[in-house]
Design an enzyme around this catalytic site. Structure first.
Site, PDB file in Angstrom:
ATOM      1  N   SER A  88      29.881  -0.736 -23.284  1.00 56.23           N
ATOM      2  CA  SER A  88      30.524   0.737 -23.069  1.00 56.23           C
ATOM      3  C   SER A  88      31.962   0.391 -23.253  1.00 56.23           C
ATOM      4  CB  SER A  88      30.192   1.242 -21.729  1.00 56.23           C
ATOM      5  OG  SER A  88      30.943   2.545 -21.604  1.00 56.23           O
ATOM      6  N   CYS A 116      34.198   2.608 -10.480  1.00 57.00           N
ATOM      7  CA  CYS A 116      35.103   3.862 -10.180  1.00 57.00           C
ATOM      8  C   CYS A 116      35.513   4.088  -8.672  1.00 57.00           C
ATOM      9  CB  CYS A 116      34.608   4.954 -10.997  1.00 57.00           C
ATOM     10  SG  CYS A 116      34.037   4.814 -12.498  1.00 57.00           S
ATOM     11  N   ASN A 157      31.568  -6.065 -15.261  1.00 59.63           N
ATOM     12  CA  ASN A 157      32.638  -5.326 -15.689  1.00 59.63           C
ATOM     13  C   ASN A 157      34.090  -6.078 -15.652  1.00 59.63           C
ATOM     14  OD1 ASN A 157      34.114  -3.000 -16.488  1.00 59.63           O
ATOM     15  ND2 ASN A 157      32.759  -1.581 -15.589  1.00 59.63           N
ATOM     16  N   THR A 158      35.224  -5.315 -16.211  1.00 63.24           N
ATOM     17  CA  THR A 158      36.262  -6.145 -16.138  1.00 63.24           C
ATOM     18  C   THR A 158      37.075  -6.380 -14.769  1.00 63.24           C
ATOM     19  OG1 THR A 158      37.613  -4.043 -16.034  1.00 63.24           O
ATOM     20  CG2 THR A 158      36.973  -4.895 -18.333  1.00 63.24           C
ATOM     21  N   GLY A 199      37.659  -9.696 -22.568  1.00 61.97           N
ATOM     22  CA  GLY A 199      37.970 -10.882 -23.497  1.00 61.97           C
ATOM     23  C   GLY A 199      37.467 -12.220 -22.963  1.00 61.97           C
ATOM     24  N   GLY A 251      30.700  -9.998 -20.810  1.00 65.47           N
ATOM     25  CA  GLY A 251      32.045 -10.794 -20.588  1.00 65.47           C
ATOM     26  C   GLY A 251      32.392 -11.706 -21.537  1.00 65.47           C
ATOM     27  N   GLY A 252      33.287 -11.361 -22.454  1.00 70.25           N
ATOM     28  CA  GLY A 252      33.879 -12.365 -23.107  1.00 70.25           C
ATOM     29  C   GLY A 252      33.101 -12.957 -24.200  1.00 70.25           C
TER      30      GLY A 252
END
Ligand SMILES: Cc1cc2nc3c(=O)[nH]c(=O)nc-3n(C[C@H](O)[C@H](O)[C@H](O)COP(=O)(O)OP(=O)(O)OC[C@H]3O[C@@H](n4cnc5c(N)ncnc54)[C@H](O)[C@@H]3O)c2cc1C
Ligand SMILES: Cc1cc2nc3c(=O)[nH]c(=O)nc-3n(C[C@H](O)[C@H](O)[C@H](O)COP(=O)(O)OP(=O)(O)OC[C@H]3O[C@@H](n4cnc5c(N)ncnc54)[C@H](O)[C@@H]3O)c2cc1C
Ligand SMILES: Cc1cc2nc3c(=O)[nH]c(=O)nc-3n(C[C@H](O)[C@H](O)[C@H](O)COP(=O)(O)O)c2cc1C
Ligand SMILES: Cc1cc2nc3c(=O)[nH]c(=O)nc-3n(C[C@H](O)[C@H](O)[C@H](O)COP(=O)(O)O)c2cc1C
Ligand code: FES
Ligand code: FES
Lengths: 292, 312, 312, 292
Positions: free
Chosen positions: B28, B137, B199-200, B224, B251-252
């Site tokens: 996403s 969020c 997620n990040t 990344g 993830g990456g």
């Protein structure tokens, strides 16, 4: 803006990479014309530099020129594009080290280019008497190609070219040999007038063919803001090419946006993607104030 | 178990009740609404597409600058700009339906109710294969702590989505936590059919000349290759916790080798994110590479790889 | 405030009662006991040296393989191999004393008592400028949760060290937590004079051919440029929390630009870690680069940079 | 092992980079003799490849040869070293792309090299009648330099050289022209005997000058384990050069360790750093069983 351009990611072969001084260089890359669509003035490529994950992202670089040709031995047709670049960080430093024969992965052509005068163009771009180009430093990059297009359509061109010092005024030889009337200014006074190039622009503008002049600008943001302001005052159409950091160049990361001049009906900001809706915008479309 | 290496390996995987033709999805926020890539690659060859996060109403997103590159990674603070769920359903979904790939709707909200409402809006639409809940969020009614950081809030939001839809529900875990296992468990207890992670990571970068953050939002999400080791460790931890739900590794991931690491650690499928920016057909290349690996190793089906890590 | 740019800027910084000649230290575990680098650079020019983590008794460390490279980073699971605090004091410290730089003893233990005992052993030694507590170690008497992950355990261990020594105490924070601020506060409440952050992020990597982890220990600590955005964000968060103690920034610092980002976000000093492996004189280059930056910007003292981030 | 070697990190200029087949290549780099200590056989350099943070770490590469010389114009003395490499990943792939004239940052020379026969060497290395070298694939890298040193001391050399296929047997021409008796074996039988090179070694070993033979080995771990085993049975001194992943090459990261053969008195393992205590170890010093 006619004909469908297909964006491709492919390896181009480096034909030449020449340092121009002022940390700038010109890179010529070539590929088969079957595999790549020719770019339009103001479009750019996302160029992959290095071989590892650092630098990670591609770098947006405008096309400065394009030439189609036939390769002697096979008779296959090829397309050659040139980039003008300035070394400012690790990606562009790698670009400066590219050697002829190496391959470089370019994704493009991307984006909305400049409106080139044409009978089918919007009214004010149909038959201009003069095209004024305002370039700041490496912002000159897309203009050799735009100038070619303007010359082909017999639109006279005047270039206002500013820089910090004379070395920033790259490709002057080319502009002069092309018969482009060129007014220069440098902050240190080493070439042309001392100061910003917007000073001679403001001085000259009242004398330009009213209603028959179009302006194109590319350079640092304060310069762009000034040029848009000047053009607004004199009711000249102006197109500006913007630079923002780009994640993808494909319109999906939403990282490259600038605020549109008009907010949404509910008052909230509206953002335009520089890679997709730009990089060339009408000077009135975007809010340069908010945009650093 | 091993099949003749000339056979094409079976790439299909099962994520709860959702069958994917292959284990490679696009993540996403890195693949738009999918259609943007239609010219770059054949969408039909993707295992699935997780679309840009959807909220109840359209959102303009954050002021720029929104991204910055970092070593082997990038920071983003897009601010969840999106067209809103109704627009997605009316404008994008019909065109996405023309492709034979699983469309996974990534959703988020500022309140539990908003999450549920977005899920409900998708329930009525045709062409959505699953819902992926972005729980990274801030919960505006709880002082801005991310839903995904607290097991109770997380379970509540998953339950609400679960109730609002009959679609398979995937919870997308945030990595910015001390221990991901209790949170993964909370999501499963809330009724999540699968988990996707990660997620990040929260990060930051500063322009030393102006002394301002590179992102207008100050902090942003790191993605990344840089984060791959952290992501892989979390997939490993959650898999070893034996929660009994399928896992999707994120993830990456840029290459088949990266993806296979996640499968071996326990993922049933993977998502390719930032790599799409660098190679628009990265997900397809990852998928082809997995297939070649299976052939080379004489493995008949990708599902046989999942969780086969040999611990010393 | 601004000084003439021809003057040499003042690089000295104050970390509690500890004065450093410049803000650039070398990070624990990346610079041995310092002496290994004596041929590569002039140790006298370093702000300080954090030596390899010391325990009460010598430790052999983990079985190999112990390290693996990852994108812009590396994983390590050395297993805290070290010569033990007594050997350090008798064999290394006398030679280190010959250099004019701050020697900071990084310490760890498996129990609160061990931490205190190591600190006490250093208290009696001559030539140690400060103690840095590595709290990323599992507490063996509490089921192996890292001391640094829990505010109560963290405060306890800091208090114990605080009581055992009159040296300045620096607590080195682990980044593998949901919210670093309450933990930083716990360390300060425990009596820490300063905080250093961050230690490594937990990560993992797998050999897909053998399906074994690249590290015998399965998981390891991720360091290097990859983690810099996460480290910077945490320094920013802790600085904004206003705990009133000096901060030492660590994580992926390779260049002066990296270091200056940490200073701007609120660090008073920095540690250079993994970068020492790539350029043995990385710390000196960082220090010189900071000095040049100050000259170029007409800033008289490095301390003036700390916490000058302009928030939008 | 005489004279003090200073380890330096500096840029060397690439003079030649030739691909040898079998994914292998030979790289020649040069620098001023004033700035760099000459390496000894079996030592290595930590080579920085690429310009960004990926790849991050330097790569350990053995010296294959060294030559001192005088640069014509200035008359300044220079040192030239050669590396033999095999492309196995991203670092070595960058190595294969290095062009003459580029600069490459090498840190070294590092580590304990081979014991070269010498009157001052340990007893069994004083006056050997034969040096047996066992090399597997790219494990041959340090041996051209060792062979030079052995030839200079008039020690006859026999090389057992194994590989997967004939292309793995690089630099055969050099060995033959140097008069090195070479016995080869390949797994696919494309050169020499089919199978592992330890097979002819085991066959020949009873005929070697007893008490007067020394063995040097470098190659994949299973081969090293086998060679050490064979030498133990026949009471031959053997030195092996080990490869482990390295963080620093400086002895500080403790990442490169191998277990020593003898544990500590308390039974706990003792680890040796391959970069500092090695890369060359006596075959009996290290525990190859534990070491993957
Ligand atoms: C549409 C467009 C066209 C451009 N055309 C040219 C051109 O023809 N010639 C030229 O020299 N430059 C051009 N630029 C600017 C060029 O993209 C940047 O100078 C380049 O990305 C810097 O990369 P770096 O790694 O050298 O610098 P770094 O500072 O190391 O880059 C770090 C990150 O910031 C981004 N970045 C840094 N500066 C800029 C910038 N000015 N604009 C956008 N992103 C930036 C980089 O892409 C990268 O993601 C253009 C930019 C855009 C958006
Ligand atoms: C003392 C020593 C001397 C060596 N001499 C030579 C030589 O002369 N010629 C040659 O071709 N190779 C030599 N090697 C092996 C060489 O270091 C690796 O092939 C190289 O590091 C692989 O890097 P890469 O980026 O191509 O591979 P990748 O697989 O991408 O590397 C990933 C990581 O693993 C490490 N790594 C991978 N393989 C090895 C290996 N076999 N040994 C140690 N580390 C490894 C890399 O250094 C890197 O940190 C030597 C190794 C050591 C320890
Ligand atoms: C620019 C950008 C936007 C993103 N937007 C979303 C989003 O809307 N919803 C979501 O769940 N994840 C979002 N993500 C996170 C990715 O889906 C993914 O989890 C993360 O980037 C890690 O994967 P990668 O390293 O492969 O990119 C976004 C990531 C990026 C880089
Ligand atoms: C191989 C290695 C060993 C380390 N050993 C220790 C240690 O003993 N004690 C400690 O507090 N930190 C240790 N660290 C962590 C570093 O001091 C530092 O916090 C971390 O590497 C992040 O900084 P960097 O990215 O600059 O390396 C070690 C790091 C590495 C890479
Ligand atoms: S660069 Fe990604 S949307 Fe424009
Ligand atoms: S490579 Fe770091 S100690 Fe040997």
């Amino acid at each position: 803006m006619t004909g469908k351009t297909i964006m491709t990611s492919q390896f181009w072969i480096v034909r030449e990479n020449r340092l121009l001084g002022g940390d700038c260089g010109r890179l010529l890359v070539e590929t088969s014309a079957e595999s790549a669509s020719p770019p339009r003035p103001g479009q750019f490529y996302m160029v992959r530099l290095g071989h590892g994950a650092d630098p990670l992202l591609r770098r947006p670089i405008s096309v400065s020129g394009v030439r189609m040709g036939i390769n002697k031995p096979g008779g296959s047709s090829m397309i050659r594009i040139s980039f003008l670049y300035k070394v400012v960080g690790k990606g562009t430093a790698i670009m400066a080290r590219l050697q002829p024969g190496e391959h470089v992965d370019c994704l493009g052509p991307i984006g909305q280019g400049f409106t080139v005068p044409d009978p089918s163009a919007p009214p004010r771009y149909r038959r201009p008497k003069l095209a004024v180009i305002v370039a700041g430093g490496i912002g000159v990059a897309p203009f050799p190609m735009l100038i070619e297009a303007l010359k082909r359509r017999e639109v006279p061109v005047r270039l206002y070219f500013g820089g910090r010092r004379s070395e920033d005024l790259i490709e002057m030889g080319t502009f002069i040999s092309r018969g482009v009337e060129t007014i220069t200014a440098t902050e240190d006074g080493s070439h042309g007038e001392q100061g910003f190039v917007t000073v001679p622009l403001v001085r000259d503008i009242p004398d330009l063919p009213a209603g028959k002049t179009v302006v194109y600008a590319c350079g640092p943001n304060p310069m762009m803001t000034a040029v848009v302001e000047i053009c607004r005052e004199h009711d000249l159409p102006v197109e500006i090419s913007l630079e923002t950091r780009m994640g993808c160049g494909l319109g999906v990361c939403l990282g490259c946006v600038v605020p549109a001049a008009k907010p949404a009906p509910d008052g909230r900001a509206v953002y335009s993607r520089v890679c997709t809706e730009g990089p060339v915008f009408n000077g009135e479309e975007v809010d340069l104030g908010l945009f650093q | 178990m091993a099949s003749s290496s000339s056979n094409r390996p079976d790439l299909a995987v099962q994520i709860g009740s959702l069958r994917l033709k292959n284990p490679v999805l696009t993540a996403s926020g890195t693949f738009g609404y999918g259609l943007e890539f239609a010219e770059q690659l054949d969408l039909n060859r993707l295992g699935g597409i997780c679309v840009k996060g959807l909220s109840l109403n359209p959102r303009p997103g954050n002021q720029p600058p929104r991204i910055m590159e970092t070593p082997a990674g990038m920071l983003n603070a897009i601010g969840l700009q999106n067209v809103g769920v109704s627009c997605f359903v009316s404008e994008y979904l019909p065109r996405l339906r023309e492709y034979d790939t699983a469309v996974i709707a990534n959703i988020f909200g500022e309140t539990v109710e908003e999450y549920a409402a977005v899920a409900a809006a998708l329930e009525r639409a045709d062409g959505v294969a699953a819902v992926e809940i972005n729980v990274s969020c801030p919960n505006v009614s709880k002082g801005g702590i991310a839903f995904g950081n607290d097991p109770v809030m997380l379970k509540t939001v998953v339950q609400a989505v679960r109730k609002a839809t009959s679609l398979p529900v995937i919870t997308k875990m945030t990595p910015n936590v001390t221990d991901i296992v209790p949170l993964a468990r909370a999501a499963v207890e809330g009724g999540s059919d699968a988990l996707s992670l990660i997620n990040t990571l929260l990060g930051m970068s500063v322009d030393i000349e102006t002394r301002t953050p590179h992102l207008r939002n100050v902090v942003g999400g790191l993605s990344g290759p840089a984060i791959r080791p952290v992501a892989l460790r979390m997939v490993h931890q959650v898999y070893r916790a034996g929660l009994g739900v399928p896992l999707i590794g994120i993830g990456g991931i840029s290459t088949a080798e990266d993806a296979i690491q996640f499968l071996i650690c326990g993922a049933d499928a993977v998502q390719v994110g930032t790599a799409n920016y660098i190679e628009p057909d990265a997900a397809l290349k990852v998928c082809e590479g997995i297939s070649e690996f299976l052939v080379r190793q004489g493995i008949g089906s990708v599902a046989e790889l999942t969780g086969t890590l040999k611990l010393p």
